[in-house]
Design a protein around this motif. Structure first.
Motif, short mmCIF file in Angstrom:
data_model
loop_
_atom_site.label_atom_id
_atom_site.label_comp_id
_atom_site.label_asym_id
_atom_site.label_seq_id
_atom_site.Cartn_x
_atom_site.Cartn_y
_atom_site.Cartn_z
N SER A 93 -14.23 -2.88 -2.84
CA SER A 93 -13.29 -1.78 -2.69
C SER A 93 -12.22 -2.63 -1.96
N TYR A 94 -10.89 -1.73 -1.98
CA TYR A 94 -9.63 -2.28 -1.76
C TYR A 94 -9.01 -1.15 -0.78
N THR A 95 -8.19 -1.70 0.16
CA THR A 95 -7.32 -0.69 1.05
C THR A 95 -5.88 -0.96 1.17
N SER A 96 -5.00 -0.28 0.79
CA SER A 96 -3.53 -0.49 0.95
C SER A 96 -3.22 0.14 2.28
N LEU A 97 -1.98 -0.28 2.94
CA LEU A 97 -1.57 -0.03 4.25
C LEU A 97 -1.38 1.40 4.13
N ASP A 98 -0.70 1.88 3.00
CA ASP A 98 -0.38 3.25 3.00
C ASP A 98 -1.81 4.16 3.15
N ILE A 99 -2.88 3.69 2.46
CA ILE A 99 -3.73 4.45 2.53
C ILE A 99 -4.64 4.43 4.06
N LEU A 100 -4.43 3.21 4.52
CA LEU A 100 -5.04 3.32 6.02
C LEU A 100 -4.22 4.16 6.89
N VAL A 101 -2.91 4.07 6.77
CA VAL A 101 -1.87 4.76 7.61
C VAL A 101 -2.24 6.30 7.55
N PHE A 166 -11.96 14.73 4.96
CA PHE A 166 -10.51 14.87 5.42
C PHE A 166 -9.38 14.61 4.51
N TYR A 167 -9.59 13.55 3.73
CA TYR A 167 -8.44 12.76 3.20
C TYR A 167 -9.06 12.26 1.83
N ASN A 168 -8.10 12.50 0.69
CA ASN A 168 -8.55 12.03 -0.75
C ASN A 168 -7.60 10.86 -0.93
N PRO A 169 -7.96 9.57 -0.81
CA PRO A 169 -7.10 8.51 -1.15
C PRO A 169 -6.66 8.34 -2.58
N PRO A 170 -5.86 7.95 -2.86
CA PRO A 170 -5.46 7.80 -4.35
C PRO A 170 -6.12 6.77 -4.97
N LYS A 171 -6.24 6.90 -6.37
CA LYS A 171 -7.05 6.14 -7.32
C LYS A 171 -6.70 4.73 -6.89
N LEU A 172 -7.55 3.70 -7.02
CA LEU A 172 -7.21 2.46 -6.77
C LEU A 172 -6.18 1.73 -7.71
N LYS A 173 -6.23 1.76 -8.78
CA LYS A 173 -5.60 1.38 -9.90
C LYS A 173 -4.06 1.91 -9.55
N ASP A 174 -4.02 3.38 -9.42
CA ASP A 174 -2.81 3.83 -9.26
C ASP A 174 -1.93 3.29 -8.11
N GLU A 175 -2.68 3.10 -7.02
CA GLU A 175 -2.03 2.40 -5.70
C GLU A 175 -1.57 1.02 -5.93
#
Length: 184
Positions: A93-101, A166-175
């Motif tokens: 799994s991977y997390t971008s700063l924007d997803i975390l914020v 509560f929150y639907n993060p973007p698809k990993l490839k798109d991010e």
């Protein structure tokens, strides 16, 4: 200049007082929920585990995985990829700063507490990420990485279904592609 993740998040949100904990899950090949067994694999994770154990049930604890973003920094996974000739071939799994914020923002607005896995939607290998942004190389397994580089990288895939209430993060490839586009 090295980026301090918690300071970066505090600046984006204008607040402080939360815990971000990386790399604690024990099983590697199935999605891990917030209730699954955790283990400390190195000194780094021991310190995170101890920090988490000092929290109470009113605290918000976030568990992101393999960090990247749309900023230049030596610890940003996307900034590291062009330097590699071999890429890890195990799912993560991977997390971008924007997803975390975004997740922090939503969870705080909802007055949530407890533990939340935070990552982009979907799983990929490091080799997949490299190929998304146009870099190609040879695959390497976790064991080969340890044997050749003496680096322990434990792969983890996280179940984000609790977060998605509560929150639907973007698809990993798109991010990844969005962040890479900002970096170029």
């Amino acid at each position: 200049m090295e980026i301090d993740l918690e300071k970066l998040i505090e600046n984006k949100l204008g607040l402080e007082g939360f815990l971000v904990v990386f790399c604690l899950y024990y099983k590697k090949n199935i999605p891990q929920t917030e209730k699954d067994f955790i283990a400390a694999h190195c000194n780094y994770t021991v310190t995170k585990w101890v920090g988490e154990m000092g929290c109470n049930n009113q605290d918000l604890i976030l568990r992101p995985r393999l960090f990247f973003g749309d900023f230049k920094d030596r610890n940003n996974l996307l900034c590291k990829l062009p330097k590699f000739k071999r890429f890890l071939t195990e799912l993560n799994s991977y997390t971008s700063l924007d997803i975390l914020v975004d997740a922090i923002n939503v969870l705080l607005k909802e007055n949530e507490s407890g533990i939340f896995n935070v990552a982009g939607e979907g799983y990929a290998t490091v080799m997949d990420l490299a190929e998304y942004i146009g870099f190609y190389g040879e695959g390497i397994s976790e064991k080969e990485l340890h044997d050749s580089e003496k680096l322990y990288l434990i792969n983890n895939i996280m179940d984000i279904s609790k977060l998605k209430r509560f929150y639907n993060p973007p698809k990993l490839k798109d991010e990844v592609l969005r962040c890479w586009g900002e970096l170029k």
